[in-house]
Design a protein around this motif. Structure first.
Motif, short mmCIF file in Angstrom:
data_model
loop_
_atom_site.label_atom_id
_atom_site.label_comp_id
_atom_site.label_asym_id
_atom_site.label_seq_id
_atom_site.Cartn_x
_atom_site.Cartn_y
_atom_site.Cartn_z
N ARG A 151 32.15 27.05 -3.15
CA ARG A 151 32.99 27.33 -1.97
C ARG A 151 32.53 28.61 -1.27
O ARG A 151 32.44 28.66 -0.04
CB ARG A 151 34.44 27.43 -2.43
N ASP A 152 32.23 29.65 -2.06
CA ASP A 152 31.77 30.90 -1.48
C ASP A 152 30.42 30.73 -0.78
O ASP A 152 30.18 31.29 0.30
CB ASP A 152 31.66 31.98 -2.56
N VAL B 283 28.03 32.37 2.73
CA VAL B 283 26.57 32.54 2.83
C VAL B 283 25.98 31.61 3.88
O VAL B 283 25.22 32.05 4.78
CB VAL B 283 25.92 32.29 1.45
N ILE B 284 26.32 30.32 3.81
CA ILE B 284 25.73 29.37 4.76
C ILE B 284 26.13 29.71 6.19
O ILE B 284 25.30 29.68 7.13
CB ILE B 284 26.12 27.92 4.40
N ALA C 37 24.70 31.49 11.47
CA ALA C 37 24.92 32.35 12.64
C ALA C 37 23.70 33.20 12.94
O ALA C 37 23.30 33.39 14.11
CB ALA C 37 26.14 33.25 12.38
N THR C 38 23.05 33.68 11.86
CA THR C 38 21.84 34.47 12.05
C THR C 38 20.73 33.63 12.67
O THR C 38 19.99 34.07 13.58
CB THR C 38 21.37 35.06 10.71
N GLY C 39 20.60 32.39 12.21
CA GLY C 39 19.59 31.49 12.77
C GLY C 39 19.83 31.20 14.23
O GLY C 39 18.89 31.17 15.05
N ILE C 40 21.09 30.93 14.63
CA ILE C 40 21.42 30.66 16.02
C ILE C 40 21.09 31.88 16.88
O ILE C 40 20.53 31.77 18.00
CB ILE C 40 22.91 30.30 16.16
N ASP D 259 18.56 24.12 1.01
CA ASP D 259 18.47 24.36 -0.44
C ASP D 259 19.83 24.78 -1.00
O ASP D 259 20.24 24.34 -2.09
CB ASP D 259 17.43 25.43 -0.74
N ILE D 260 20.51 25.63 -0.27
CA ILE D 260 21.82 26.08 -0.74
C ILE D 260 22.81 24.91 -0.78
O ILE D 260 23.61 24.79 -1.73
CB ILE D 260 22.35 27.22 0.15
#
Length: 572
Positions: free
Chosen positions: A379-380, A385-386, A391-394, A425-426
């Motif tokens: 869940r975390d 993380v995802i 958001a970083t990728g966007i 992978d995650i």
């Protein structure tokens, strides 16, 4: 003048006869004194020891000495007024070996049990109640028997035969033996109380050790082996075996054994239906067997391979939740286990079964905790993380159009692609964390992998697996079970004896089902124990197969186990 008178003559008093009679009576008094002293010494001797077996034999030896008999014995009365134990003195091992069976409490011995009063007989063969001797029993003529009482209970009887001088036992012999029997009752009671206290202490210590081992997270197989060993120690048996359900409950396999010929017992398989062990497993009740090797209720395979006399079979666990069957047996010709020992074995096995159940509940609770923790981690990963990576990728992807340098823009695009790959992978890891393992692998391939995983902790590393052929579809259930047992035994041997750093396992199904286990260890030592190899050979032989063990050029060991498969095995 007075004439001197001759001295008076003494009357004839038969002085010689009187002196002779006086000497005889003095000798009788001395003999009586010596006998009384010997009786006192015997009473003190039998009362100074608290080991019940030593006490019983000491009583018989003292009785033989006191009345000058050639043979003596004590018969301990069991249930139904039958002799449960018989302790002889005066017979050689060769003479004992020739006797077909010990007296069982019939004839004159039975009369003494039913009417516990002293009995003296000049000629046993002429007595109306005599039922003769068992085959191989030496001839005996004179007889003296007295009961041994413990309070109001008749514990047993003392039997003496063959007065050493060839005469008959007299009233004085009877009086001496009655006095010894009275003291013997007190000594036996003290020894029984002491023996019971020691047995209770061993039982408490064994129960505590087994419970502690199970609840502290010990391996279940090790705990079961400990249960078997402790049952041997506390019962006084010569061999104790633990049979566990296998193949979906269709059979019982002797998984652990302790005592004489224990290595011959491990690995034997008996049907759950139509066998003594199966009856105990189904009913949860104690079963007593008078002669294990000749009782039709016992499975033929164990009757033929194991040489046992009296035995008890007790359930491991409480009725309705029996997890196995403990069998405690003695050598042929030996007396059965004492009722107190059998009752204590039942209690111990019941408590051990409860401890096993508690340990299983604890492991289930730990698994639930692990699953909950895995759910939290998943869940975390998903919620935190995802989302941050996404958001970083966007953000990076939106910045590509603002970058003037094509080279820098390309690198940023590569970073965005790497973030996408990381997110995938995650997510895969999240799915694996949330997946629940099956209760039991159904295919042989999966079960082989399960055994390899199970033995990884014992080996200290994961064995290399190579699986070929239609293992899931072309191997009969019996052969599959034997293969899994052989694989577990082979990996266990490698872990315990080989000192290996790598083990390779190759399983192949073709015309034969073959298992090859190769390690880089120290090899087979000459004169080493081969009980594990004996079990592997037995498994192969039961399926018409074979076992070959040889060294490798590198100094390790290669084990090849194979059994034939039916002609209809599909290939591919």
């Amino acid at each position: 003048m007075d004439t001197e008178k001759p001295p008076p003559r003494l009357p004839s008093l038969g002085l010689d006869e009187l002196l002779a009679e006086l000497q005889v009576r003095l000798q009788a008094v001395l003999a009586t004194r010596d006998r009384v002293n010997a009786l006192f010494d015997a009473v003190v001797a039998v009362g100074t020891n608290l080991d019940i077996e030593v006490v019983l034999r000491g009583i018989v030896e003292a009785a033989v000495s006191l009345v000058n008999a050639r043979y003596g014995a004590m018969g301990v009365i069991g249930e139904g007024g039958r002799l449960a134990e018989f302790i002889p003195v005066g017979l050689t091992e060769e003479e004992i070996g020739r006797i077909h069976h010990w007296p069982e409490g019939r004839g004159l011995l039975g009369a003494l049990i039913r009417d516990p009063r002293p009995v003296r007989v000049a000629d046993l063969s002429a007595h109306e109640l005599s039922s003769g001797f068992p085959a191989g029993h030496p001839p005996m003529t004179s007889f003296l028997g007295v009961p041994i009482r413990i309070r109001d209970e008749v514990y047993g009887n003392l039997y003496l035969t063959e007065k050493a001088d060839g005469g008959e036992f007299d009233e004085e012999d009877e009086a001496v033996l009655v006095a010894l029997a009275a003291a013997a009752g007190v000594a036996i009671e003290n020894a029984r109380l002491y023996d019971e206290a020691r047995r209770q202490q061993r039982w408490l210590a064994a129960s505590a050790e087994v419970t502690s081992a199970l609840l502290s997270g010990a391996d279940v197989s090790d705990a079961l082996a400990l249960i078997t060993t402790k049952a041997l120690d506390m019962s006084g048996a010569d061999l104790v075996m633990l049979a566990l359900p296998a193949r979906g409950g269709e059979v019982l396999e002797i998984a652990h054994a302790a005592g004489e010929d224990a290595h011959d017992a491990v690995g034997m398989v008996v049907p759950a239906t139509g066998s003594a062990s199966g009856v105990v497993l189904a009913t949860g009740q104690l079963l007593t067997v008078a002669d294990y090797s000749h009782d039709d209720r016992v499975a033929p395979v164990t009757r033929e391979r194991l040489t046992l006399g009296p035995a008890v079979l007790v359930p491991l666990g409480a009725a309705g939740n029996v997890r196995g069957v403990l069998t405690a047996g003695r050598r042929p010709g030996a007396m059965p286990l004492a009722p107190a020992a059998a009752d204590m074995l039942v209690t111990f096995a019941t408590q051990a079964g409860i401890a096993l159940e508690l340990a299983e509940h604890r492991r289930q609770a730990e698994r639930v905790a692990v699953f909950e923790d895995r759910d939290r981690i998943a869940r975390d990963l998903h919620d935190l993380v995802i989302q941050r990576l996404y958001a970083t990728g966007i953000s990076l992807q939106g910045a590509v159009g603002l970058i003037g340098s094509p080279e820098v823009a390309g690198r940023v695009s590569q970073a965005v692609d790497a973030l996408d790959e990381t997110i995938r992978d995650i997510r895969t890891s999240i799915f694996e964390l949330q997946a629940r393992p099956q209760a039991r692998p159904t295919g042989l391939r999966s079960r082989i992998v399960e055994v390899a995983d199970e033995m990884t902790g014992l080996l200290g590393f994961a064995p290399t697996l190579r699986l070929d052929g239609p293992l899931d579809t072309g191997v009969p259930a019996d052969a599959a079970e034997h293969l899994l047992g052989a694989l577990r035994e082979a990996l266990s041997n490698a872990a315990r004896h080989a000192t290996a750093s790598a083990v390779e396992v190759h399983v192949r199904a073709a015309d034969t089902l073959s298992l090859t286990v190769t390690d880089d260890g120290t090899g087979i030592k000459p004169g080493g124990r081969r009980s594990g190899l004996v079990n592997l050979e037995r498994r192969a032989a039961e399926c018409g197969g074979s076992l070959r063990v040889a060294g490798t050029p590198a100094g390790g060991t290669q084990l090849e186990w194979q059994v034939p498969l039916p002609d209809s095995v599909p290939q591919g």
